[in-house]
Design an enzyme around this catalytic site. Structure first.
Site, mmCIF file in Angstrom:
data_model
loop_
_atom_site.group_PDB
_atom_site.id
_atom_site.type_symbol
_atom_site.label_atom_id
_atom_site.label_comp_id
_atom_site.label_asym_id
_atom_site.label_seq_id
_atom_site.Cartn_x
_atom_site.Cartn_y
_atom_site.Cartn_z
ATOM 1 N N PHE A 24 0.837 -1.187 0.000
ATOM 2 C CA PHE A 24 0.000 0.000 0.000
ATOM 3 C C PHE A 24 0.878 1.245 0.000
ATOM 4 O O PHE A 24 1.799 1.361 0.808
ATOM 5 C CB PHE A 24 -0.909 0.017 1.236
ATOM 6 C CG PHE A 24 -1.967 -1.041 1.196
ATOM 7 C CD1 PHE A 24 -3.243 -0.760 0.735
ATOM 8 C CD2 PHE A 24 -1.673 -2.341 1.604
ATOM 9 C CE1 PHE A 24 -4.211 -1.743 0.684
ATOM 10 C CE2 PHE A 24 -2.640 -3.330 1.562
ATOM 11 C CZ PHE A 24 -3.911 -3.039 1.101
ATOM 12 N N CYS A 30 -6.172 15.222 0.628
ATOM 13 C CA CYS A 30 -7.473 14.895 0.055
ATOM 14 C C CYS A 30 -8.189 16.195 -0.278
ATOM 15 O O CYS A 30 -7.977 17.214 0.369
ATOM 16 C CB CYS A 30 -8.304 14.052 1.022
ATOM 17 S SG CYS A 30 -9.795 13.361 0.232
ATOM 18 N N CYS A 34 -14.615 14.084 4.413
ATOM 19 C CA CYS A 34 -15.708 13.199 4.826
ATOM 20 C C CYS A 34 -15.709 13.041 6.343
ATOM 21 O O CYS A 34 -14.656 12.846 6.961
ATOM 22 C CB CYS A 34 -15.560 11.836 4.161
ATOM 23 S SG CYS A 34 -15.520 11.917 2.360
ATOM 24 N N CYS A 37 -13.954 9.833 7.747
ATOM 25 C CA CYS A 37 -12.594 9.507 7.304
ATOM 26 C C CYS A 37 -11.697 9.155 8.488
ATOM 27 O O CYS A 37 -11.773 9.769 9.549
ATOM 28 C CB CYS A 37 -11.996 10.685 6.539
ATOM 29 S SG CYS A 37 -10.378 10.297 5.843
ATOM 30 N N ASP A 38 -10.815 8.157 8.262
ATOM 31 C CA ASP A 38 -9.933 7.682 9.337
ATOM 32 C C ASP A 38 -8.465 7.950 9.035
ATOM 33 O O ASP A 38 -7.583 7.359 9.644
ATOM 34 C CB ASP A 38 -10.148 6.184 9.583
ATOM 35 C CG ASP A 38 -9.850 5.330 8.350
ATOM 36 O OD1 ASP A 38 -9.509 5.894 7.281
ATOM 37 O OD2 ASP A 38 -9.963 4.107 8.454
ATOM 38 N N THR A 39 -8.179 8.848 8.083
ATOM 39 C CA THR A 39 -6.801 9.098 7.667
ATOM 40 C C THR A 39 -6.376 10.519 8.006
ATOM 41 O O THR A 39 -7.117 11.460 7.760
ATOM 42 C CB THR A 39 -6.651 8.881 6.140
ATOM 43 O OG1 THR A 39 -7.058 7.544 5.837
ATOM 44 C CG2 THR A 39 -5.222 9.080 5.689
ATOM 45 N N GLU A 94 -7.374 3.490 -5.394
ATOM 46 C CA GLU A 94 -8.637 3.725 -4.700
ATOM 47 C C GLU A 94 -8.877 5.227 -4.738
ATOM 48 O O GLU A 94 -8.114 5.993 -4.154
ATOM 49 C CB GLU A 94 -8.567 3.213 -3.271
ATOM 50 C CG GLU A 94 -8.359 1.712 -3.200
ATOM 51 C CD GLU A 94 -8.287 1.163 -1.778
ATOM 52 O OE1 GLU A 94 -8.281 1.964 -0.816
ATOM 53 O OE2 GLU A 94 -8.237 -0.065 -1.656
ATOM 54 N N HIS A 189 -9.717 -6.357 7.363
ATOM 55 C CA HIS A 189 -8.484 -6.044 8.086
ATOM 56 C C HIS A 189 -8.780 -5.472 9.468
ATOM 57 O O HIS A 189 -8.015 -5.685 10.400
ATOM 58 C CB HIS A 189 -7.620 -5.074 7.266
ATOM 59 C CG HIS A 189 -8.317 -3.820 6.857
ATOM 60 N ND1 HIS A 189 -9.317 -3.813 5.907
ATOM 61 C CD2 HIS A 189 -8.161 -2.548 7.263
ATOM 62 C CE1 HIS A 189 -9.739 -2.566 5.746
ATOM 63 N NE2 HIS A 189 -9.058 -1.781 6.559
#
Length: 195
Positions: A24, A30, A34, A37-39, A94, A189
């Site tokens: 990855f 971004c 959102c 969002c978890d990033t 993605e 995951h």
């Protein structure tokens, strides 16, 4: 130079390629905000295309590179795609579909965010993909009918609240049962505690 949040080796945890060993490459930044969002989009280090390839090649056994973010098309360009092609691995992306995807990508996962809280800064314009993966929050699925996709997945919105998570899963399962052209995608995951 590209701002990279992280590069790591794991298994793809969701969608069509679930269970596939993958490297990855999470690019920083971004163009949407959102609410779920978890990033962290501000974290990252600047890396050249050769440095990214060098890091990827620490995992020669991985058949797939997954370019993700944030929104990877903010940085992914022809030069980086050409460098990634030299690895001999398949390249997946993605994307939220708000920007064009460079040529040479082997697998496009479109995850449109239009209509979600905080995600309306830019509309989804991508009309073709290999895989359409939608976070299901009860929205009308007809809004995605115009998107040409080989595979369609609905994914429950993950939350650490047990009751909310179970309701999201139940609602998504019922939506797939009502709309069998969609398939269920789980973030395996998270449940298996795989990074």
């Amino acid at each position: 130079m590209y701002k990279v949040n992280e590069i790591f080796y794991s298994l793809q945890g969701e969608g069509f390629n679930t269970g596939t060993a993958s490297v990855f490459v999470r690019l920083s930044g971004c163009n949407l905000k959102c609410s779920f969002c978890d990033t962290s989009h501000s974290d990252g280090r600047m890396m050249s295309a050769p440095a990214i390839v060098e890091e990827i090649m620490k995992y020669p056994q991985a058949p797939l590179i997954v370019i993700t973010g944030g929104e990877p098309t903010l940085q992914l360009d022809d030069d980086l795609v050409k460098a990634l092609k030299l690895t001999g691995k398949r390249i997946a992306i993605e994307t939220n579909g708000t920007r064009p995807v460079p040529a040479g990508i082997d697998w496009i996962t479109l995850s449109p965010k239009t209509g979600f809280d905080g995600a309306d800064a830019h509309p989804c314009t991508l009309q073709h993909c290999d895989e359409l993966k939608v976070v299901y929050l009860g929205q009308d699925l007809a809004q995605y009918d115009h998107i040409q996709a080989k595979h369609r997945f609905l994914q429950p919105c993950f939350t650490s609240d047990d009751d909310a998570r179970l309701k999201s899963i139940s609602d998504t399962v019922e939506a797939v049962k009502r709309n069998p052209q969609w398939r269920l995608s789980m973030q395996t995951h998270r449940y298996l505690n795989i990074p």
